[in-house]
Design a protein around this motif. Structure first.
Motif, PDB file in Angstrom:
ATOM      1  N   UNK A   1      53.020  20.848  33.806  1.00  0.00           N
ATOM      2  CA  UNK A   1      52.408  20.117  34.923  1.00  0.00           C
ATOM      3  C   UNK A   1      51.413  21.034  35.623  1.00  0.00           C
ATOM      4  N   UNK A   2      50.110  20.592  35.801  1.00  0.00           N
ATOM      5  CA  UNK A   2      49.138  21.460  36.445  1.00  0.00           C
ATOM      6  C   UNK A   2      49.539  21.812  37.863  1.00  0.00           C
ATOM      7  N   UNK A   3      49.291  23.026  38.228  1.00  0.00           N
ATOM      8  CA  UNK A   3      49.546  23.502  39.569  1.00  0.00           C
ATOM      9  C   UNK A   3      48.326  23.242  40.441  1.00  0.00           C
ATOM     10  N   UNK A   4      48.476  23.154  41.735  1.00  0.00           N
ATOM     11  CA  UNK A   4      47.359  22.995  42.653  1.00  0.00           C
ATOM     12  C   UNK A   4      47.242  24.250  43.504  1.00  0.00           C
ATOM     13  N   UNK A   5      46.387  25.213  43.096  1.00  0.00           N
ATOM     14  CA  UNK A   5      46.251  26.439  43.878  1.00  0.00           C
ATOM     15  C   UNK A   5      45.660  26.133  45.257  1.00  0.00           C
ATOM     16  N   UNK A   6      45.819  27.069  46.176  1.00  0.00           N
ATOM     17  CA  UNK A   6      45.331  26.848  47.534  1.00  0.00           C
ATOM     18  C   UNK A   6      43.816  27.035  47.629  1.00  0.00           C
ATOM     19  N   UNK A   7      43.217  27.732  46.669  1.00  0.00           N
ATOM     20  CA  UNK A   7      41.778  27.935  46.710  1.00  0.00           C
ATOM     21  C   UNK A   7      41.264  28.087  45.269  1.00  0.00           C
ATOM     22  N   UNK A   8      40.016  28.491  45.125  1.00  0.00           N
ATOM     23  CA  UNK A   8      39.422  28.724  43.805  1.00  0.00           C
ATOM     24  C   UNK A   8      39.507  27.470  42.933  1.00  0.00           C
ATOM     25  N   UNK A   9      39.037  26.359  43.466  1.00  0.00           N
ATOM     26  CA  UNK A   9      39.142  25.099  42.726  1.00  0.00           C
ATOM     27  C   UNK A   9      37.929  24.834  41.847  1.00  0.00           C
ATOM     28  N   UNK A  10      36.742  25.138  42.344  1.00  0.00           N
ATOM     29  CA  UNK A  10      35.514  24.785  41.649  1.00  0.00           C
ATOM     30  C   UNK A  10      34.976  26.002  40.902  1.00  0.00           C
ATOM     31  N   UNK A  11      34.829  25.853  39.599  1.00  0.00           N
ATOM     32  CA  UNK A  11      34.424  26.972  38.768  1.00  0.00           C
ATOM     33  C   UNK A  11      33.186  26.596  37.965  1.00  0.00           C
ATOM     34  N   UNK A  12      32.171  27.453  38.005  1.00  0.00           N
ATOM     35  CA  UNK A  12      30.990  27.309  37.154  1.00  0.00           C
ATOM     36  C   UNK A  12      31.106  28.286  36.000  1.00  0.00           C
ATOM     37  N   UNK A  13      30.971  27.783  34.783  1.00  0.00           N
ATOM     38  CA  UNK A  13      30.972  28.609  33.572  1.00  0.00           C
ATOM     39  C   UNK A  13      29.576  28.583  32.986  1.00  0.00           C
ATOM     40  N   UNK A  14      28.999  29.746  32.735  1.00  0.00           N
ATOM     41  CA  UNK A  14      27.701  29.840  32.086  1.00  0.00           C
ATOM     42  C   UNK A  14      27.918  30.114  30.605  1.00  0.00           C
ATOM     43  N   UNK A  15      27.513  29.156  29.765  1.00  0.00           N
ATOM     44  CA  UNK A  15      27.646  29.327  28.316  1.00  0.00           C
ATOM     45  C   UNK A  15      28.539  28.282  27.695  1.00  0.00           C
ATOM     46  N   UNK A  16      28.040  27.596  26.653  1.00  0.00           N
ATOM     47  CA  UNK A  16      28.796  26.511  26.008  1.00  0.00           C
ATOM     48  C   UNK A  16      28.934  26.755  24.515  1.00  0.00           C
ATOM     49  N   UNK A  17      29.157  28.016  24.142  1.00  0.00           N
ATOM     50  CA  UNK A  17      29.344  28.326  22.723  1.00  0.00           C
ATOM     51  C   UNK A  17      30.820  28.289  22.366  1.00  0.00           C
ATOM     52  N   UNK A  18      31.530  29.416  22.479  1.00  0.00           N
ATOM     53  CA  UNK A  18      32.953  29.475  22.135  1.00  0.00           C
ATOM     54  C   UNK A  18      33.798  29.772  23.378  1.00  0.00           C
ATOM     55  N   UNK A  19      33.576  30.906  24.006  1.00  0.00           N
ATOM     56  CA  UNK A  19      34.394  31.292  25.154  1.00  0.00           C
ATOM     57  C   UNK A  19      34.278  30.286  26.290  1.00  0.00           C
ATOM     58  N   UNK A  20      33.064  29.787  26.556  1.00  0.00           N
ATOM     59  CA  UNK A  20      32.854  28.877  27.671  1.00  0.00           C
ATOM     60  C   UNK A  20      33.651  27.588  27.565  1.00  0.00           C
ATOM     61  N   UNK A  21      33.506  26.806  26.477  1.00  0.00           N
ATOM     62  CA  UNK A  21      34.301  25.582  26.349  1.00  0.00           C
ATOM     63  C   UNK A  21      35.800  25.832  26.264  1.00  0.00           C
ATOM     64  N   UNK A  22      36.210  26.933  25.614  1.00  0.00           N
ATOM     65  CA  UNK A  22      37.644  27.239  25.556  1.00  0.00           C
ATOM     66  C   UNK A  22      38.192  27.495  26.960  1.00  0.00           C
ATOM     67  N   UNK A  23      37.454  28.228  27.756  1.00  0.00           N
ATOM     68  CA  UNK A  23      37.866  28.478  29.136  1.00  0.00           C
ATOM     69  C   UNK A  23      37.874  27.182  29.935  1.00  0.00           C
TER      70      UNK A  23
END
Length: 413
Positions: free
Chosen positions: A1-23
């Motif tokens: 079940x996903x947890x709801x952290x108190x902060x750090x909700x919105x994340x920008x990832x630069x790069x859509x090769x391998x590491x980016x989509x996996x993350x």
């Protein structure tokens, strides 16, 4: 079940090769709001084959991607080495060099892996194609991001998963050169028609400091050509000049033996030329403030290690998991690096053995390699075996935490 952290909700990832989509996959699964920005027009298809071994295979299994990737498996059966006249010297099964496990390891086209990672995210994660990060400004509560398109957005965290020459890393840590560990080779990759009757095989031609190779999957498909050469200094001046790249490669291969002239001509004509240096990234730290790095941007292993994609997949899993179980992003970044750095560095070290076998720089290295192929030279043969054993240990050198279980325990589920 996903947890709801108190902060750090919105994340920008630069790069859509391998590491980016996996993350993005794992962050979305843990309840983060994820945006991926990518300078290309779409997820890139095609490309040469990459390997998924050891711990990385467990990551794609946990993602539910094993069935699809098994179907996409191309299965190189042997690597055959030829002499200057094109006569066969001998062959290895790939696992004899890489230390992989036949029947367990996956070998898939880079584009097939990228598409498999992207498909489950299409309706869940925001992708901004044809764009990239132009500027970052961090304050105590988040990161103000300006994109090349002029769009201004605010995020809690930014992750650079944008490759060896990471733009995100440059914006946060400065020029690449202090972190760039050049391994002494330059390469050009491209496709050409399969006029050679090859299937599920690589053929490799060497002179000291020069390697020409053909990698074939299905006989009806184009083959991937590679021209790799030793050079004392990286040709940074050619990176922005395609003609200079082609001229440099052609000048480095004046040979008339085997299919070298055909490969040079195909390189000149290719519309999919990929030119780069064989290098690694060695950083004192993988994060600063609210910005962290993943994949090649943090710890490029180089293609000589054969582990770039595998280490990227593992790193994405670890980074997302640590962000999910820590309320504080700084503590998460520290835990991510503590878990991943030994694994990444051990896999970086594999480049030394891979380079000696596939791209020998000296006459002595080439002769020792050929002695192994011809069934001579027990010491050289032992060196290859030792390298394969270290490869197997490095591929599986990290035990994956069960973050879903940890999240449930913290949340009181």
């Amino acid at each position: 079940m996903p947890r709801t952290p108190r902060n750090d909700r919105r994340v920008l990832i630069s790069g859509a090769s391998i590491a980016g989509p996996a993350l993005a996959y794992w962050l979305d699964r843990y309840g983060f709001e994820v945006t991926v920005v990518e300078k290309a027009a779409a997820v890139r298809g095609g490309g040469y084959a990459v390997d998924i071994r050891g711990t990385a295979r467990e990551v794609v299994d946990r993602m539910g991607l094993l069935p699809r990737l098994r179907e996409a498996h191309v299965g190189t059966q042997r690597i055959t080495f030829v002499d200057v006249e094109g006569e066969v010297i001998g062959s290895f099964e790939p696992e004899q060099v890489t230390g992989g496990h036949a029947g367990l390891d996956l070998e898939v086209r880079r584009g097939d892996l990228a598409d498999a990672l992207h498909t489950p995210l299409r309706d869940r994660v925001e992708f901004l194609f044809r764009d990239s990060i132009a500027a970052l400004e961090e304050d105590g509560e988040g990161v103000e991001v300006v994109l090349d398109s002029g769009v201004r957005r605010r995020f809690d965290l930014v992750i650079g998963a944008d490759g060896l020459h990471s733009n995100t890393r440059r914006l946060v840590l400065g020029p690449e050169e202090p972190f760039h560990h050049y391994l002494g080779h330059v390469f050009a990759g491209f496709t050409l028609p399969n006029e050679f009757g090859l299937a599920h095989e690589a053929r490799v031609w060497n002179e000291p400091g020069r390697t020409a190779a053909l990698y074939a999957h299905e006989p009806s498909e184009p083959v991937h050509g590679f021209l790799t050469f030793a050079r004392e200094d990286p040709p940074f001046e050619a990176f922005r000049d395609p003609k200079a790249q082609r001229d440099l490669v052609a000048e480095s291969f004046p040979y008339q033996g085997w299919h070298v002239p055909r490969l040079v001509a195909a390189m000149r004509e290719a519309d999919d030329l990929f030119f780069d240096v064989v290098s690694q990234i060695h950083l004192p730290a993988w994060s600063r403030g609210r910005v962290a790095l993943a994949g090649d941007a943090a710890h490029a292993t180089s293609f000589l290690s054969g582990q770039g994609s595998s280490v990227a997949l593992v790193g994405a899993y670890i980074l997302a998991g640590e962000l999910a179980v820590h309320d504080d992003h700084g503590a998460a970044f520290v835990a991510y690096e503590e878990r991943m750095r030994p694994f990444a560095e051990r896999n970086q070290a594999l480049a030394d053995a891979g380079g000696t076998v596939v791209t020998p720089t000296t006459r002595e290295q080439l002769d020792a390699r050929n002695a192994v192929l011809r069934g001579r030279g027990s010491a050289a043969s032992g060196l290859v075996t030792e390298g394969a054993e270290e490869g197997r240990a490095a591929h599986s050198g990290l035990v994956l935490p069960d973050y879903a279980e940890a999240i449930g325990a913290v949340a009181g589920d």
